[in-house]
Design an enzyme around this catalytic site. Structure first.
Site, short mmCIF file in Angstrom:
data_model
loop_
_atom_site.label_atom_id
_atom_site.label_comp_id
_atom_site.label_asym_id
_atom_site.label_seq_id
_atom_site.Cartn_x
_atom_site.Cartn_y
_atom_site.Cartn_z
N HIS A 1 -7.55 -5.84 0.77
CA HIS A 1 -6.32 -5.06 0.85
C HIS A 1 -5.46 -5.55 2.03
O HIS A 1 -5.80 -5.30 3.19
CB HIS A 1 -6.76 -3.61 1.07
CG HIS A 1 -5.66 -2.61 1.03
ND1 HIS A 1 -4.98 -2.30 -0.11
CD2 HIS A 1 -5.14 -1.83 2.02
CE1 HIS A 1 -4.08 -1.36 0.16
NE2 HIS A 1 -4.16 -1.07 1.45
N TRP B 1 -10.19 0.10 -4.45
CA TRP B 1 -9.58 1.41 -4.15
C TRP B 1 -8.20 1.52 -4.78
O TRP B 1 -7.77 2.60 -5.21
CB TRP B 1 -9.52 1.55 -2.63
CG TRP B 1 -9.14 2.89 -2.08
CD1 TRP B 1 -8.07 3.17 -1.28
CD2 TRP B 1 -9.84 4.13 -2.25
NE1 TRP B 1 -8.06 4.50 -0.94
CE2 TRP B 1 -9.14 5.11 -1.52
CE3 TRP B 1 -10.99 4.51 -2.93
CZ2 TRP B 1 -9.54 6.45 -1.46
CZ3 TRP B 1 -11.39 5.85 -2.88
CH2 TRP B 1 -10.67 6.78 -2.16
N SER C 1 0.83 -1.20 0.00
CA SER C 1 0.00 0.00 0.00
C SER C 1 0.87 1.26 0.00
O SER C 1 1.66 1.43 -0.91
CB SER C 1 -0.96 -0.06 1.19
OG SER C 1 -2.06 0.75 0.92
N LYS D 1 3.93 1.97 -2.69
CA LYS D 1 4.28 3.17 -3.48
C LYS D 1 5.74 3.49 -3.22
O LYS D 1 6.52 3.82 -4.12
CB LYS D 1 3.42 4.37 -3.04
CG LYS D 1 1.89 4.15 -3.08
CD LYS D 1 1.15 5.40 -2.58
CE LYS D 1 -0.19 5.14 -1.90
NZ LYS D 1 -1.26 4.57 -2.64
C1 GTR Z 1 -5.32 4.42 2.09
C2 GTR Z 1 -4.80 5.25 0.94
C3 GTR Z 1 -4.11 4.36 -0.05
C4 GTR Z 1 -3.18 3.36 0.61
C5 GTR Z 1 -3.67 2.86 1.94
C6 GTR Z 1 -2.63 2.19 2.82
O1 GTR Z 1 -6.03 5.14 3.00
O2 GTR Z 1 -5.88 5.91 0.35
O3 GTR Z 1 -3.46 5.15 -1.03
O4 GTR Z 1 -1.91 3.85 0.71
O5 GTR Z 1 -4.21 3.86 2.71
O6 GTR Z 1 -1.48 2.59 2.86
O7 GTR Z 1 -3.00 1.24 3.51
#
Ligand code: GTR
Length: 434
Positions: A412, A361, A268, A272
């Site tokens: 996720h 997402w 996540s 990145k």
């Molecule tokens: C979310 C964000 C994502 C992702 C995620 C995470 O809230 O919108 O871009 O990075 O967090 O890091 O778990």
């Protein structure tokens, strides 16, 4: 929680030959790249099943997606086309890196600092004798001020040295990489990596920069930033990526580790970060992005309901990127880059991208297509990439020789299943497959 002994998932490897055809709404750049080129190359990827969910079920397409045009990774700013690997490395790659610095992640300040490493704890009989534990402190100082990054590292005892290693940029609490192994977490399955002959390490992203919008006063920004931050000053994601490179600095001094076989992995926001770290720091031989989504692996220009947009990420996390990135809120088409070019910056080194079926997402198809559209750059190096047509079925992975993509069922997260698939790919990349 993991059981102490983990069963490696049996792999069913079958060769899957497929040709690339269009993927719905993407219009290739008016230049001769992308689909046309991929169509001429029938590509081979090896498919491996990850779990029992792989029974022919595929990710649902999104037919209502508006069309978009991607920037051409091989079109240099002077209008010339890049046709060789050397031209990519010497001309276009530096240009693309600079575009990402200037418009997305920001630039690291040139402020001088000193750095030191200290192994503060060592246990040669960790994990019941299977591994050596090292706890390392990396201290970065400027004048009287300093910051310390704490690294937990396990190196397998029963493996010829030096060994390949995975470094997790951990964006969850440090309990996920517990050096005592009293607490075990699928987010960092150390026993599994050790059993497979890999060293495994982690650091907490907050050691480098706390994940909050504090006006860049704390963390490494507080230590190195100029009094006035320019619009392309580094954000927090770039700071974490910089931290991963400082851990790599330490790895280069550790005789137990193969410095040319280091993988950086993140989930996540950590995913990145892993991509940006791997794009800039060519010492990382394998870069793994798990569910990294917007400003990670997924294409910004794909706009459909349910995914995170540039405007949304810049609003929720105003400290993650450089100030200039906010100019692209609602204007993704104006960006001089898209995220397939971030993947391309890793070429010819290996890259692995993983998605989760329910993680809309993060846009699983956008994550897949970034890998596909980095393909023209991988092909310059004679490396097989992935064709555009087929996402693997849910619960399966496609391994090219330079790129990997998988999608598993569920939400996720970074799971043991994800890790096993990345380790399988690492075995191929590092020549360890049986
Ligand atoms: C979310 C964000 C994502 C992702 C995620 C995470 O809230 O919108 O871009 O990075 O967090 O890091 O778990």
């Amino acid at each position: 929680m993991l059981k102490p002994k983990l069963r490696p998932t049996a792999l069913i490897m079958i060769a899957l030959v497929y040709s690339a055809v269009g993927d719905g709404p993407i219009k290739p750049h008016p230049g001769n790249w992308g689909h046309q080129k991929a169509q001429r190359h029938e590509e081979q990827a090896v498919r491996s099943k990850m779990d029992r969910s792989a029974q022919g079920r595929t990710f649902q397409p999104d037919p209502d997606m508006p069309a978009f045009t991607l920037p051409d990774p091989l079109g240099a700013t002077d209008g010339r086309r890049i046709v060789t690997a050397e031209e990519w490395m010497t001309r276009r790659r530096p240009e693309v890196l600079e575009l990402f610095r200037k418009h997305v992640y920001g630039r690291v300040p040139v402020t001088p600092y000193t750095k030191s490493f200290k192994v503060v704890q060592q246990d040669p009989k960790a994990m019941g004798g299977a591994a050596t534990l090292k706890q390392v402190q990396i201290t970065v100082s400027r004048g009287q001020a300093s910051l310390t990054i704490s690294v937990v590292l396990f190196i397998p005892n029963r493996a010829p040295k030096p060994v390949p290693a995975f470094l997790l940029i951990c964006n969850r609490g440090p309990e996920n990489f517990d050096p005592t192994r009293e607490r075990k977490s699928e987010f960092w399955p150390a026993e599994e990596a050790i059993a497979r002959g890999y060293a495994i390490a982690a650091f907490h992203n907050a050691d480098v920069d706390p994940d909050k919008d504090d006006g860049f006063k704390d963390g490494i920004h507080g230590l190195l930033d100029a009094a006035v931050r320019p619009p392309d000053a580094w954000g927090t994601i770039a700071a974490w990526a910089w931290g991963a490179s400082r851990v790599m600095d330490y790895f280069e001094t550790d005789a137990g580790l193969s410095r040319d076989k280091i993988a950086v992995i993140g989930h996540s926001r950590g995913g990145k970060t892993a991509l940006w770290a791997g794009a800039q720091d060519e010492r990382f031989a394998l870069v793994v992005s798990n569910d990294s989504g917007c400003a990670g692996a997924s294409l910004s220009r794909r706009r459909f309901q349910g995914k995170e947009s540039v405007a949304r990420i810049n609003t929720s996390f105003p400290h993650w990127f450089c100030e200039t990135y906010k100019a692209y809120n609602g204007r993704e088409d104006a960006l001089p880059v898209d995220q397939h070019m971030l993947i391309a910056l890793i070429a010819p080194r290996a890259v692995a991208v993983g998605s989760a079926e329910q993680d809309l997402w993060a846009d699983p198809r956008g994550e897949f297509l970034s890998v596909v559209h980095a393909g023209p750059v991988y092909r310059l190096f004679g490396r097989r990439a992935l064709g555009a047509a087929m996402m693997p079925e849910i619960g399966a992975a496609l391994h090219g020789d330079g790129v990997h993509y998988h999608i598993r069922e569920g939400k996720h997260d970074l799971t043991l299943n994800d890790w096993q698939s990345y380790l399988d790919f690492a075995d191929r990349v590092f020549g360890r497959s049986k």
